[in-house]
Design a protein around this motif. Structure first.
Motif, mmCIF file in Angstrom:
data_model
loop_
_atom_site.group_PDB
_atom_site.id
_atom_site.type_symbol
_atom_site.label_atom_id
_atom_site.label_comp_id
_atom_site.label_asym_id
_atom_site.label_seq_id
_atom_site.Cartn_x
_atom_site.Cartn_y
_atom_site.Cartn_z
ATOM 1 N N LEU A 28 63.630 18.209 -19.194
ATOM 2 C CA LEU A 28 64.159 16.849 -19.319
ATOM 3 C C LEU A 28 64.286 16.461 -20.786
ATOM 4 C CD1 LEU A 28 64.808 14.156 -17.657
ATOM 5 C CD2 LEU A 28 62.530 13.490 -18.358
ATOM 6 N N ILE A 29 63.252 16.757 -21.571
ATOM 7 C CA ILE A 29 63.283 16.443 -22.998
ATOM 8 C C ILE A 29 64.386 17.245 -23.686
ATOM 9 C CG2 ILE A 29 61.995 16.651 -25.167
ATOM 10 C CD1 ILE A 29 59.431 16.093 -23.430
ATOM 11 N N ASN A 30 64.437 18.542 -23.426
ATOM 12 C CA ASN A 30 65.439 19.400 -24.080
ATOM 13 C C ASN A 30 66.866 19.036 -23.691
ATOM 14 O OD1 ASN A 30 63.570 20.951 -25.527
ATOM 15 N ND2 ASN A 30 63.245 22.328 -23.806
ATOM 16 N N ASN A 31 67.082 18.646 -22.445
ATOM 17 C CA ASN A 31 68.439 18.330 -21.977
ATOM 18 C C ASN A 31 68.922 16.952 -22.398
ATOM 19 O OD1 ASN A 31 68.544 20.819 -20.734
ATOM 20 N ND2 ASN A 31 67.900 20.042 -18.752
ATOM 21 N N ASN A 32 68.021 16.101 -22.893
ATOM 22 C CA ASN A 32 68.409 14.750 -23.304
ATOM 23 C C ASN A 32 68.337 14.572 -24.817
ATOM 24 O OD1 ASN A 32 68.975 13.001 -20.879
ATOM 25 N ND2 ASN A 32 67.080 13.991 -20.251
ATOM 26 N N GLY A 33 68.554 15.634 -25.563
ATOM 27 C CA GLY A 33 68.646 15.528 -27.010
ATOM 28 C C GLY A 33 67.339 15.680 -27.759
ATOM 29 N N ALA A 66 62.545 13.609 -30.674
ATOM 30 C CA ALA A 66 63.605 13.096 -29.808
ATOM 31 C C ALA A 66 64.173 11.798 -30.377
ATOM 32 C CB ALA A 66 63.064 12.837 -28.406
ATOM 33 N N ALA A 69 66.590 7.133 -26.975
ATOM 34 C CA ALA A 69 67.184 7.165 -25.630
ATOM 35 C C ALA A 69 66.485 8.199 -24.746
ATOM 36 C CB ALA A 69 68.674 7.459 -25.719
ATOM 37 N N THR A 70 66.041 9.288 -25.345
ATOM 38 C CA THR A 70 65.314 10.320 -24.601
ATOM 39 C C THR A 70 64.002 9.768 -24.073
ATOM 40 O OG1 THR A 70 66.283 11.997 -26.035
ATOM 41 C CG2 THR A 70 64.377 12.666 -24.737
ATOM 42 N N GLU A 73 64.506 7.633 -20.931
ATOM 43 C CA GLU A 73 64.734 8.454 -19.741
ATOM 44 C C GLU A 73 63.448 9.144 -19.290
ATOM 45 O OE1 GLU A 73 66.949 10.246 -16.628
ATOM 46 O OE2 GLU A 73 67.157 8.440 -17.813
ATOM 47 N N LEU A 74 62.670 9.655 -20.245
ATOM 48 C CA LEU A 74 61.400 10.306 -19.919
ATOM 49 C C LEU A 74 60.452 9.320 -19.246
ATOM 50 C CD1 LEU A 74 59.620 12.863 -20.192
ATOM 51 C CD2 LEU A 74 58.883 11.973 -22.405
#
Length: 94
Positions: A28-33, A66, A69-70, A73-74
């Motif tokens: 999740l962290i890697n896919n959201n920048g 991050a 915005a990340t 979402e997290l």
């Protein structure tokens, strides 16, 4: 990008299921920048008090960088994930 840490407690599950939850948040962290720097698996520990009818949980500390915005979402996903007992996201001072 800012540096953050997230400490979360996974409810006591089988080792494979616990690893799946940790991998889910890493992705999740890697896919959201974001970019995960380090994952410390502290292991199963006894909780200071009962949380959601559990007396122990699997502790995990993740250090990452991050954008804000990340983090939003997290936070949202961790709140709705039933396998997470508690979590805390903090910004690390440089």
């Amino acid at each position: 990008m800012r540096k953050y840490e997230v400490m979360f407690i996974v409810k006591p599950l089988e080792e494979e299921a616990t690893n799946a939850v940790i991998t889910k948040f890493e992705n999740l962290i890697n896919n959201n920048g974001g970019q995960v720097e380090k994952i410390d698996r502290w292991g199963k520990k006894r909780l200071a008090y009962i949380v959601k009818d559990f007396t122990e949980g699997f502790y995990c500390l993740t250090t990452f960088t991050a954008v804000p915005a990340t983090i939003l979402e997290l936070d949202r996903i961790m709140k709705i994930t039933e396998d997470i007992l508690k979590f805390m996201i903090i910004k690390v001072d440089e």
